[in-house]
Design an enzyme around this catalytic site. Structure first.
Site, PDB file in Angstrom:
ATOM      1  N   ARG A 237     -11.803  42.584  59.665  1.00  0.00           N
ATOM      2  CA  ARG A 237     -10.389  42.232  59.664  1.00  0.00           C
ATOM      3  C   ARG A 237      -9.540  43.467  59.952  1.00  0.00           C
ATOM      4  O   ARG A 237      -9.914  44.597  59.636  1.00  0.00           O
ATOM      5  CB  ARG A 237      -9.992  41.662  58.302  1.00  0.00           C
ATOM      6  CG  ARG A 237     -10.651  40.352  57.954  1.00  0.00           C
ATOM      7  CD  ARG A 237     -10.149  39.219  58.812  1.00  0.00           C
ATOM      8  NE  ARG A 237     -10.513  37.927  58.250  1.00  0.00           N
ATOM      9  CZ  ARG A 237     -10.279  36.766  58.840  1.00  0.00           C
ATOM     10  NH1 ARG A 237      -9.701  36.737  60.022  1.00  0.00           N
ATOM     11  NH2 ARG A 237     -10.635  35.639  58.267  1.00  0.00           N
ATOM     12  N   GLU A 262      -2.110  40.373  62.945  1.00  0.00           N
ATOM     13  CA  GLU A 262      -2.454  39.639  64.150  1.00  0.00           C
ATOM     14  C   GLU A 262      -1.967  38.201  64.178  1.00  0.00           C
ATOM     15  O   GLU A 262      -1.808  37.611  65.252  1.00  0.00           O
ATOM     16  CB  GLU A 262      -3.966  39.626  64.337  1.00  0.00           C
ATOM     17  CG  GLU A 262      -4.691  38.848  63.249  1.00  0.00           C
ATOM     18  CD  GLU A 262      -6.191  38.775  63.469  1.00  0.00           C
ATOM     19  OE1 GLU A 262      -6.699  39.457  64.376  1.00  0.00           O
ATOM     20  OE2 GLU A 262      -6.849  38.030  62.741  1.00  0.00           O
ATOM     21  N   HIS A 294      -9.221  38.961  68.278  1.00  0.00           N
ATOM     22  CA  HIS A 294     -10.012  38.154  67.340  1.00  0.00           C
ATOM     23  C   HIS A 294     -10.937  37.191  68.094  1.00  0.00           C
ATOM     24  O   HIS A 294     -11.004  35.997  67.785  1.00  0.00           O
ATOM     25  CB  HIS A 294      -9.089  37.370  66.398  1.00  0.00           C
ATOM     26  CG  HIS A 294      -9.703  37.136  65.051  1.00  0.00           C
ATOM     27  ND1 HIS A 294      -9.168  37.617  63.882  1.00  0.00           N
ATOM     28  CD2 HIS A 294     -10.827  36.480  64.686  1.00  0.00           C
ATOM     29  CE1 HIS A 294      -9.914  37.265  62.855  1.00  0.00           C
ATOM     30  NE2 HIS A 294     -10.941  36.574  63.315  1.00  0.00           N
TER      31      HIS A 294
END
Length: 327
Positions: A237, A262, A294
């Site tokens: 993350r 994000e 991601h």
């Protein structure tokens, strides 16, 4: 068998065929597909459902969970690994069950990790940018070789282990840091202190959960302890790395970044919209940074597994199958 309704949020076009295939194989179940994220307003769409499946980085807080509980939704399943955006206390408070999909395709993330590492070493992304401008010179993008380098892996769970398995074919020296020395029997050398990893490694790759313990694990002190020119790969993350410290360290290190804030951006089209986040804009303007939106997981097998395993867990919840805890 009791008929079960499942409501699925944030459904992408590339997932629809897999949902339809599962539905055809389970005609006794009813699956409702919704393209928008789960919010307080959209939670009411799950009325009559026993389970809700979602995939989003936006928070699922107590107000959303309360609405689901009032609708008698019993189960919340994340069709991914990370559940750090879910209010776990609220899940317990309202007597719901939470599950994730912990092993949909570790290999997809591992392969992407090594792919990006090679891009950073050989600077192929810079060549591509230059070529598209009509500049076909080699200089100044002289590359490095991976062979002989020391690679540090923080987190040797499913993904970290898959990364190590691939890296062994490149004749590198691997050091690892993890709470569990699960690969020691396979010859992986673990270190007990992170500063030792920073000091010894040419490459550092992160494969740890985005929980409170790991928040800002890579901070200013960590960057200062790293070798100059170290390549940092954040496949965890964004919250694992302190963004301000990262920007301050840019001139000393080469970065593949997953950005902390994000949620408002990744998965969205901002080609005609202004990006207000100054940190994200600063990262985007660097030519020595690869930003991954991601998508390290994003392969056909991974997407299919995420869909099927999440739906299977919904069915298992209804059948009171044990061992459905979050991993």
């Amino acid at each position: 068998m009791q008929r079960m309704a499942i409501t699925v949020y944030s459904v992408r076009d590339d997932e629809v065929a897999y949902f339809q295939q599962w539905q055809q194989a389970h005609p006794e179940e009813q699956v409702q597909l919704i393209k928008v994220d789960l919010t307080v307003e959209t939670a009411t769409l799950a009325a009559g459902s026993h389970s809700v499946i979602l995939l989003q980085t936006k928070p699922v807080d107590v107000t959303i969970i309360q609405v689901l509980a009032q609708l008698q939704v019993a189960n919340l399943i994340v069709r991914a690994v990370g559940v750090d955006n879910i209010d776990a206390k609220a899940i317990t408070q309202f007597g719901m069950q939470l599950a994730n999909v912990p092993s949909y395709s570790p290999r997809s993330v591992a392969e992407f990790t090594v792919l990006q590492l090679l891009q950073l070493l050989r600077q192929s992304f810079r060549f591509n940018i230059a070529f598209k401008k009509g500049d076909f010179r080699w200089t100044p993008f002289l590359g490095e070789e991976l062979v002989g380098k020391t690679v540090g892996v923080i987190g040797t769970g499913r993904i970290g282990a898959a990364v190590i398995a691939i890296l062994k074919g490149f004749d590198v020296h691997i050091l690892a840091y993890s709470h569990h020395h699960n690969l020691a029997a396979q010859g992986v050398q673990y270190v007990d202190q992170l500063p030792e990893l920073y000091r010894r490694c040419d490459v550092l790759t992160l494969h740890i959960p985005g929980n409170a313990e790991n928040t800002r694990l890579i901070d200013g002190a960590a960057f200062q302890a790293m070798k100059p020119g170290m390549i940092l790969l954040n496949m965890a993350r964004g919250s694992v790395v302190d963004t301000q410290a990262l920007l301050a360290a840019m001139d000393q290190h080469i970065i593949l970044a997953t950005y902390d804030n994000e949620a408002p951006y990744f998965g969205q089209d901002y080609s005609q919209r202004k990006i207000d986040d100054l940190y994200l804009r600063a990262l985007m303007q660097r030519d020595d940074v690869l930003l991954a939106p991601h998508m390290a997981f994003y392969t056909k097998p991974a997407v299919e597994n995420m869909v099927n395993q999440a739906l299977d867990k919904s069915l298992a919840f209804l059948q009171n199958t044990p061992t459905l805890e979050v991993h």
